[in-house]
Design a protein around this motif. Structure first.
Motif, mmCIF file in Angstrom:
data_model
loop_
_atom_site.group_PDB
_atom_site.id
_atom_site.type_symbol
_atom_site.label_atom_id
_atom_site.label_comp_id
_atom_site.label_asym_id
_atom_site.label_seq_id
_atom_site.Cartn_x
_atom_site.Cartn_y
_atom_site.Cartn_z
ATOM 1 N N VAL A 1 0.873 -1.178 0.000
ATOM 2 C CA VAL A 1 0.000 0.000 0.000
ATOM 3 C C VAL A 1 0.907 1.223 0.000
ATOM 4 N N SER A 2 0.609 2.191 -0.869
ATOM 5 C CA SER A 2 1.403 3.420 -0.934
ATOM 6 C C SER A 2 0.474 4.630 -0.882
ATOM 7 N N VAL A 3 0.648 5.459 0.155
ATOM 8 C CA VAL A 3 -0.168 6.671 0.333
ATOM 9 C C VAL A 3 0.754 7.800 0.781
ATOM 10 N N ALA A 4 0.731 8.916 0.061
ATOM 11 C CA ALA A 4 1.589 10.051 0.401
ATOM 12 C C ALA A 4 1.185 10.651 1.737
ATOM 13 N N TYR A 5 2.154 11.117 2.478
ATOM 14 C CA TYR A 5 1.899 11.715 3.787
ATOM 15 C C TYR A 5 1.098 13.007 3.635
ATOM 16 N N GLY A 6 1.570 13.895 2.764
ATOM 17 C CA GLY A 6 0.883 15.159 2.528
ATOM 18 C C GLY A 6 0.852 15.452 1.039
ATOM 19 N N ASN A 7 -0.278 15.954 0.554
ATOM 20 C CA ASN A 7 -0.424 16.202 -0.877
ATOM 21 C C ASN A 7 0.275 17.493 -1.272
ATOM 22 N N SER A 8 0.979 17.473 -2.407
ATOM 23 C CA SER A 8 1.757 18.630 -2.844
ATOM 24 C C SER A 8 0.893 19.765 -3.358
ATOM 25 N N GLU A 9 -0.352 19.475 -3.752
ATOM 26 C CA GLU A 9 -1.239 20.516 -4.273
ATOM 27 C C GLU A 9 -2.131 21.102 -3.181
ATOM 28 N N THR A 10 -2.699 20.247 -2.352
ATOM 29 C CA THR A 10 -3.677 20.704 -1.356
ATOM 30 C C THR A 10 -3.101 20.803 0.046
#
Length: 307
Positions: free
Chosen positions: A155-164
């Protein structure tokens, strides 16, 4: 911080795209571009200082993440670290357990993750997209429904989104993945140096760090690999970086990344509060001056401070 190169220039706000190089990071790099130019893998005297610099930088990055130095692998940037995490982990898990051929990730991930998943799909993996809510967050319940006991590799989920700037509930998501026997990777490019990141508290197996998002140069990154995590190299060769990333190490840029990590660890407690306040002030001023024309795109509370 105010970088000397920006004095008198138009106001630069796009630090999620890239940051200037911190003077301390630049100073840390310079000796390994000039006097200490040796190959750290060599067996002669010219290798000693570069090898020591790599060891020191690895410790600095590890201390920022709450990891052990041996768990830090230097890469040529964030995209390579993501590829090593996603492709390297999925292939290694499937090699040990052929039934595990599912990768789960949101469609909001960085292209480095999504394109790596595309490549895995072409090699027989099933890629399951995770939904996000109106703020761009993943519900742990949705992940629980997506992973399947015995068939999910990663499972791969970014810690914080670069756009929002939306922050994901990484510890909860990692726990769900762990319960299913899957590995968990998070791209923390936008989170490191903006919020405290502790790999043990998060429970992640793999975590991406990107130099040019944290005041180090472009072209260097790191991947945290929890001890014992199965991983295959995506760049085979001479056996550098514990055999996980071949190629003579970029000692100068690794030294810069290490110094940037040390600076971040020293300044983070105060800077996170200050930057969150500046972020909120900017939003308030825009809303006051442009009534009815400003809309927050992202989570109202669970979001990164802009740095």
């Amino acid at each position: 911080m105010t970088h000397p190169a920006l004095a008198g220039a138009p106001v630069y706000l796009d630090y999620n795209a890239t940051t200037p190089v911190d003077p301390e990071a630049l100073e840390a790099a310079l000796p390994y571009l000039t006097a200490h130019f040796g190959n750290p893998s060599s067996g002669h005297a010219y290798a000693r200082a570069p090898r020591a610099a790599l060891d020191h930088a690895r410790r600095q990055v590890a201390e920022l993440l709450g990891a052990e130095p041996a768990e830090v692998i230097f890469t040529g940037g964030g995209s390579e670290a993501d590829a090593l995490a996603v492709r390297g982990a999925a292939l290694a898990v499937r090699a040990g357990d052929p039934g595990r051929r599912r990768v789960v990730t949101p469609a909001t991930e960085h292209p480095a993750v999504l394109r790596s998943c595309d490549g895995l799909r072409a090699e027989g993996f099933i890629v399951t997209p995770l939904p996000v809510d109106g703020h761009g967050r993943v519900d742990p319940g949705d992940l629980r429904a997506a992973v399947r006991e015995g068939d999910t590799a990663l499972v791969s989920v970014a810690y914080g989104n670069s756009e929002t700037g939306t922050i994901q509930p990484i510890a909860e998501l990692a726990a769900v993945a762990r319960q299913s026997g899957a590995l968990f990777h998070t791209d923390a490019a936008q989170a490191v140096v903006k919020v405290a990141v502790d790999v043990a508290a998060l429970g992640v197996d793999l975590l991406t760090v990107v130099g040019h998002k944290m005041y180090a140069p472009k072209g260097v990154g790191a991947l945290y690999v929890r001890a014992g995590t199965p991983l295959r190299p995506v760049i085979p060769g001479g056996g550098q970086e514990r055999g996980l990333r071949a190629g003579t190490e970029n000692v100068a840029f690794a030294a810069a990344l290490g110094q940037a990590a040390e600076t971040a660890r020293r300044e983070l407690p105060g800077s996170a509060v200050r930057l969150a306040a500046l972020r909120d002030l900017l939003q308030a001023e825009l809303e006051a001056r442009l009534p009815g024309r400003v809309r927050l795109n992202g989570h109202p509370d669970e979001r990164l401070p802009a740095r």
